[in-house]
Design a protein around this motif. Sequence first.
Motif, mmCIF file in Angstrom:
data_model
loop_
_atom_site.group_PDB
_atom_site.id
_atom_site.type_symbol
_atom_site.label_atom_id
_atom_site.label_comp_id
_atom_site.label_asym_id
_atom_site.label_seq_id
_atom_site.Cartn_x
_atom_site.Cartn_y
_atom_site.Cartn_z
ATOM 1 N N HIS B 168 0.833 -1.209 0.000
ATOM 2 C CA HIS B 168 0.000 0.000 0.000
ATOM 3 C C HIS B 168 0.864 1.255 0.000
ATOM 4 O O HIS B 168 2.094 1.175 0.028
ATOM 5 N N SER B 169 0.219 2.426 0.021
ATOM 6 C CA SER B 169 0.985 3.672 -0.063
ATOM 7 C C SER B 169 1.484 4.118 1.319
ATOM 8 O O SER B 169 0.975 3.688 2.351
ATOM 9 N N CYS B 171 1.015 6.826 2.736
ATOM 10 C CA CYS B 171 -0.001 7.588 3.476
ATOM 11 C C CYS B 171 -0.641 6.775 4.600
ATOM 12 O O CYS B 171 -0.916 7.308 5.678
ATOM 13 N N LEU B 172 -0.905 5.499 4.357
ATOM 14 C CA LEU B 172 -1.551 4.675 5.382
ATOM 15 C C LEU B 172 -0.704 4.645 6.659
ATOM 16 O O LEU B 172 -1.214 4.802 7.773
ATOM 17 N N LYS B 175 -0.724 8.056 8.506
ATOM 18 C CA LYS B 175 -1.916 8.265 9.332
ATOM 19 C C LYS B 175 -1.882 7.372 10.572
ATOM 20 O O LYS B 175 -2.279 7.793 11.651
ATOM 21 N N ARG B 176 -1.396 6.130 10.415
ATOM 22 C CA ARG B 176 -1.342 5.250 11.585
ATOM 23 C C ARG B 176 -0.458 5.844 12.678
ATOM 24 O O ARG B 176 -0.697 5.642 13.856
#
Lengths: 384, 264
Positions: B168-169, B171-172, B175-176
Motif C-alpha cells: 500500500h501507499s 499515506c496509510l 496516518k497510523r
Amino acid sequence: MSHHTSIQPADVSVAGLLRTDDLQQLIDALIAAGYDVIGPKIDQCAIVYDQITSVNQLPRGWTDLQEPGRYRLQQSDDSKYFGFAVGPHSWKKYLFPPQSIVSTATRTENGWQFSTDAPPAPRLAFLGVRACELAAIEIQDRVFLHGPWVDPIYKSRRDAVLIVAVNCTSAASTCFCSSTNTGPRCRSGFDLALTEIAGGFVIETGSESGRAIAARLPLESVTEHHHAEASSARAQAEAMMTRKLRTDDLHDLLLGNLKHPHWDDVATRCLSCTNCTMVCPTCFCSTVTDVSDLTNDHVQRERKWDSCFNIDFSYMNGSPVRNSIASRYRQWLTHKLASWQDQFGTLGCVGCGRCITWCPPGIDLTEEVVKLRDAVHANSEDPS
Amino acid sequence: MAVNDLKKRPRLAVFKFASCDGCQLSLLDCEDELLTVAGLVDIAMFPEASSRMEAGPYDIALVEGSITTPHDAQRIQDVRKQATTIVTIGACATAGGIQSLRNWASHEDYLRCVYAKPEYISSLATSTAIADHVRVDYELRGCPVNRHQLLSALTDLVHGRKPRLPAHSVCLDCKRRGTVCVEVAQGIPCLGPVTHAGCGAICPAFDRGCYGCFGPAAQCNCNSLVTTLQSAGTTNDQLLPLLRNFNGAAPEFQAAVQFMNEQS
Ligand code: SF4
Ligand code: SF4
Ligand code: SF4
C-alpha cells in the motif's frame, strides 16, 4: 461505568456559566477526578488532539482554513478558545487505536502459553468533542459494542472516557453536518457540553459524571442574555455551513448504479491512498496479523487500522477482489452512504468533511454524489 | 525453536552488484539481532562481512545492486542457478537505483567525462533491476532497505513462511502514526500517495515530503498526483528530481515523468 449507553437528551440541563478566566478550573477538576485530559493543540501546522494540562496549550485565537485538499492555520480576529472546526485527528485514535496488541503467545517447556491480557485502559477526558464527533462515537459504539460481538479493546477504552463536548460557533467550508442531521448542536452523548460566548462558557451537563464535575466548578447563573448569546453563537455555525449533501435518495442512487461510468471518472483522480478512511471518524476497518520474533518463540497478534483503499485489503485466493481504483472508491462511497444504512440503520457519514480536506487531490464526496445523480438523471431523460 | 544443527540451517548468501553497499550494511547494522540471525542461518557467502566464501547452492540469496556491466548480466544468471530463493534488497536491485540516471543520458558522454581512458571500461548503457534479468522471488524496497523489514522477511523465510511485504501507499502508515499530512497542511510536495510502504512513513514525520525511495506502490495513480502537485504550485523542475530519484527507472515513475512533460 457505562454512561454512554444511557444518556438521553432528557438528561441534558444547563448547569451555569463558567467565566473564560476559570477554564483552567475545568481542566484541574478533570485531572483531580483522575482523568488525563485530551484536547485540541497546535502541532505539525494543524490543530490535533493530544494530552493537555493547561489552557495555555489550547489553540486560543487560532482558526483553520479548510477546502478540498488544503488545510491552513490562521490567526483569527477574536480570542476564542474553540474558534475552529475539526482537524486531521479524531477521537477514534483513543477508542480504536491505530495499532494494538490483541493477544500474545509464548513457547514454554510445556507448550504454548496464550494471553489476551490487555493493559488497563487509560481514563481519558476528551475536551472539545464536536457534535459530528459525538455522532461518530455513537456510530462506532454501534459497530463495536452493540452488535453480536463486543470488541474488548474498544469497550474497555470507551468505558473509561468522559466527554466534554463543545458546540461549534463557526464552520469550515468542508463541513456539512446539517445535511447528515448530526450537528452542529450537541444534543446528547456527552457528560458536559460548552458553548463559548463573550466572557465565558455556558455549561450543560448530560450525565451523573458530568454533574459531578460541574459541581466542582465556580459556576455563575446563566442570564437570558447569556442564553441569547449562546444560541446566536451556535446559529452562526449553522449559517456558515454552505456545503450540502442530499441524503434521501442515496441508498438507491448508489446501489442502483454500480456499473455507472462515473466510478471510472473518479478513479482517474483518486490515488487510492487511504487518507479519507484514515481520517474518517466512523471508518472501523482493521487488519490482524501474527508477528513472531526471530526465534519464533514469541508471537503477538497485532491489529492495525486498514482501509478498503488498500489493494491488499480484499486479497483472497491469490488475487484482490477489488482490483481497480474504481472498485475501491465505489466500495468506500457505497458503504459510507448506502449499505451502511442496511447494516447499521444510519449513514456512515456524519458530515465532518475530513475526507474532503485531507484528500490530496481534493475529491469531495458531496460533489461526486451530485455528479453521479446528475449523470444518472440526464441519462434517464435522454430519449435515445 | 531455532535450528541449531548447522547442516539443517538454510544457507544464506549475499551478493553485490552496482550499489553503494548501504543495504548490506543495514543487515550488519542489526547489532542486537545479528547473533540470533547468525544462529538461524548458515552464512555461506557474505564478502562484506566475512572472508569465508563457500560455493553454492544456497537456500536464500540476498541480492543488492543493479545490472550495469555485461559481466554482471552474466553473473546474475549464475546466482539464479545457485539460489532457491532470491530476495533483492534496495532500490538499486529493485528498480535500477540512482545510477539509472544514465538511462536518459549518453552513456558515451558519461564515460568520457569520468574516465581518463574510457576504452578500458566495459559497461552497459543502462542500469536495470535484477528482475529485468532473472526471476526474483521477493523484493525489499528502499534506499536503503528498512532493517526491520529485512529481519522479518529473513525470519519468515527461515521458518518457512511467505514474507509479508505490504504494497500500500506511505499515506496509510503516515496516518497510523498520527503524522499530519505535510502536503495538505503545508503544501510540501510529497510522493507518499504513490510510494510503496515499508519505511514506516519516516520523512513526513520530520516535516518533509516523501521522496519515493521505496518506489511505486501497487496500482499507483501517478498521473493524478502529478496533476495535484502541479495545481498546488509545484513546478516541473521540483517534480522531476523527485520522480527521477532512486527509483527513476521504475516503469510507473518513468510514465509519470512523461505525463508531467505532456502537461506543461
Ligand atoms: S465520510 Fe468524510 S465527511 Fe463523512 S464522516 Fe467520514 S470523513 Fe467525515
Ligand atoms: S478519495 Fe482521496 S483520500 Fe481517498 S483514497 Fe482517493 S485520493 Fe486518497
Ligand atoms: S504527508 Fe505524504 S505520505 Fe503522509 S499522508 Fe500526506 S501525502 Fe501521504
